[in-house]
Design a protein around this motif. Structure first.
Motif, PDB file in Angstrom:
ATOM      1  N   ARG A  65     -25.560  27.157 -16.643  1.00 14.49           N
ATOM      2  CA  ARG A  65     -25.884  27.279 -15.220  1.00 14.49           C
ATOM      3  C   ARG A  65     -24.625  27.475 -14.386  1.00 14.49           C
ATOM      4  O   ARG A  65     -23.569  26.927 -14.669  1.00 14.49           O
ATOM      5  CB  ARG A  65     -26.598  26.004 -14.747  1.00 14.49           C
ATOM      6  CG  ARG A  65     -27.003  26.000 -13.277  1.00 14.49           C
ATOM      7  CD  ARG A  65     -27.689  24.685 -12.910  1.00 14.49           C
ATOM      8  NE  ARG A  65     -26.754  23.561 -12.993  1.00 14.49           N
ATOM      9  CZ  ARG A  65     -25.971  23.169 -11.988  1.00 14.49           C
ATOM     10  NH1 ARG A  65     -26.007  23.807 -10.827  1.00 14.49           N
ATOM     11  NH2 ARG A  65     -25.161  22.142 -12.136  1.00 14.49           N
ATOM     12  N   TRP A  78     -28.220  31.562 -14.073  1.00 15.18           N
ATOM     13  CA  TRP A  78     -28.103  31.167 -15.478  1.00 15.18           C
ATOM     14  C   TRP A  78     -27.578  32.349 -16.274  1.00 15.18           C
ATOM     15  O   TRP A  78     -27.923  33.517 -15.981  1.00 15.18           O
ATOM     16  CB  TRP A  78     -29.456  30.712 -16.016  1.00 15.18           C
ATOM     17  CG  TRP A  78     -29.850  29.368 -15.504  1.00 15.18           C
ATOM     18  CD1 TRP A  78     -29.649  28.151 -16.102  1.00 15.18           C
ATOM     19  CD2 TRP A  78     -30.473  29.076 -14.241  1.00 15.18           C
ATOM     20  NE1 TRP A  78     -30.116  27.133 -15.305  1.00 15.18           N
ATOM     21  CE2 TRP A  78     -30.629  27.673 -14.163  1.00 15.18           C
ATOM     22  CE3 TRP A  78     -30.927  29.863 -13.173  1.00 15.18           C
ATOM     23  CZ2 TRP A  78     -31.202  27.052 -13.069  1.00 15.18           C
ATOM     24  CZ3 TRP A  78     -31.490  29.249 -12.070  1.00 15.18           C
ATOM     25  CH2 TRP A  78     -31.621  27.852 -12.029  1.00 15.18           C
ATOM     26  N   ALA A  84     -32.779  27.208 -20.296  1.00 16.03           N
ATOM     27  CA  ALA A  84     -31.563  26.741 -19.653  1.00 16.03           C
ATOM     28  C   ALA A  84     -30.827  25.762 -20.565  1.00 16.03           C
ATOM     29  O   ALA A  84     -31.439  24.876 -21.163  1.00 16.03           O
ATOM     30  CB  ALA A  84     -31.886  26.075 -18.328  1.00 16.03           C
ATOM     31  N   THR A  86     -29.073  22.913 -20.403  1.00 12.13           N
ATOM     32  CA  THR A  86     -28.809  21.876 -19.406  1.00 12.13           C
ATOM     33  C   THR A  86     -27.591  21.015 -19.751  1.00 12.13           C
ATOM     34  O   THR A  86     -26.964  20.439 -18.866  1.00 12.13           O
ATOM     35  CB  THR A  86     -30.037  20.971 -19.251  1.00 12.13           C
ATOM     36  OG1 THR A  86     -30.409  20.458 -20.543  1.00 12.13           O
ATOM     37  CG2 THR A  86     -31.213  21.757 -18.678  1.00 12.13           C
ATOM     38  N   GLN A  90     -20.892  23.609 -16.370  1.00 15.29           N
ATOM     39  CA  GLN A  90     -21.231  24.598 -15.348  1.00 15.29           C
ATOM     40  C   GLN A  90     -20.277  25.782 -15.407  1.00 15.29           C
ATOM     41  O   GLN A  90     -19.091  25.631 -15.674  1.00 15.29           O
ATOM     42  CB  GLN A  90     -21.175  23.962 -13.959  1.00 15.29           C
ATOM     43  CG  GLN A  90     -21.576  24.915 -12.840  1.00 15.29           C
ATOM     44  CD  GLN A  90     -21.838  24.197 -11.538  1.00 15.29           C
ATOM     45  OE1 GLN A  90     -22.583  23.225 -11.486  1.00 15.29           O
ATOM     46  NE2 GLN A  90     -21.201  24.659 -10.476  1.00 15.29           N
TER      47      GLN A  90
END
Length: 235
Positions: A65, A78, A84, A86, A90
């Motif tokens: 992300r 994304w 995704a 998670t 980042q």
């Protein structure tokens, strides 16, 4: 083996929501980036690796992300399609912009991974990373994010430096000619002084492109806001 590459700049202003009222000013740049990504898709790669400058090296799986909240916009992206990731770190801003470009292009041609390239990486380190990427699949494509000098005008982030235009012109020639030797020879200290964000990713591309026999096309070269932006394709 490297079969195609696209080189794009990575200002968050490419994202219209971030640019807001200034969005139309970069419409031609967005269109050039879209054309470059189309060249990647046409190459039918087995793998797409997305490279961009980052404070330090790091890898990012498909589904990692990114966010533009740091630029005043509550928007997320994304990296590639699918579930995704998670637990992944980042995306740095450069790869968040790349993820936005791929999303805009509805990328589905190959799995995607991201690589943050440390801005202090040496040319030799970058070249070695590029060779490793090129050897990672039979048909590898690269999306290489990075800006030129931020010292092109008096109002540029780094003010005016008379060396900046020549530095960027040399990069543009090298990208347009798929000249791996010229990219590999870029001076790290000069790039640092001129606030060139793309030097390390371009040198990864140089390593990946060694011996690949690709030809280059320069699609865009300009310096809006005093920062050098270039779009090119190798195929």
């Amino acid at each position: 083996m490297l079969v195609a590459a696209a080189v794009c700049p990575c200002p968050p202003l490419l994202v219209p929501e971030v640019a807001a009222g200034a969005a139309p000013e970069l419409a031609a740049l967005r269109d050039a980036c879209a054309d470059a990504i189309g060249v990647l898709a046409a190459a039918r790669p087995d793998r797409l690796a997305v490279l961009g400058p980052a404070p330090g090296p790091g890898s990012y799986p498909q589904g990692a992300r990114g966010s533009f909240r740091g630029f005043g916009v509550d928007a997320e992206v994304w990296l590639g399609r699918g579930e995704a990731a998670t637990a992944a770190p980042q995306l740095p801003p450069s790869l968040a912009v790349a993820a936005w470009l791929l999303e805009r292009a509805d990328w589905a041609a190959a799995p995607v991974t991201g690589l943050g390239v440390g801005e202090v990486s040496t040319g030799a380190e970058c070249a070695a990373a590029g060779r490793e990427l090129a050897a990672s699949a039979d048909r590898v494509a690269l999306l290489v994010m990075g800006d030129g000098s931020a010292c092109r005008t008096l109002k540029a982030p780094g003010y005016l430096d008379e060396r900046a235009a020549d530095f960027d012109a040399g990069v543009a020639r090298a990208l347009g000619a798929a000249d791996t030797a010229a990219l590999a020879a870029l001076d790290r200290e000069s790039a640092r002084e001129l606030l060139v964000a793309g030097r390390a990713p371009w040198q990864v591309l140089a390593g990946a492109g060694e011996g690949a026999g690709l030809t280059g096309t320069l699609l865009y070269e300009d310096a809006p806001y005093g920062v050098g932006y270039m779009v090119a394709t190798w195929s």
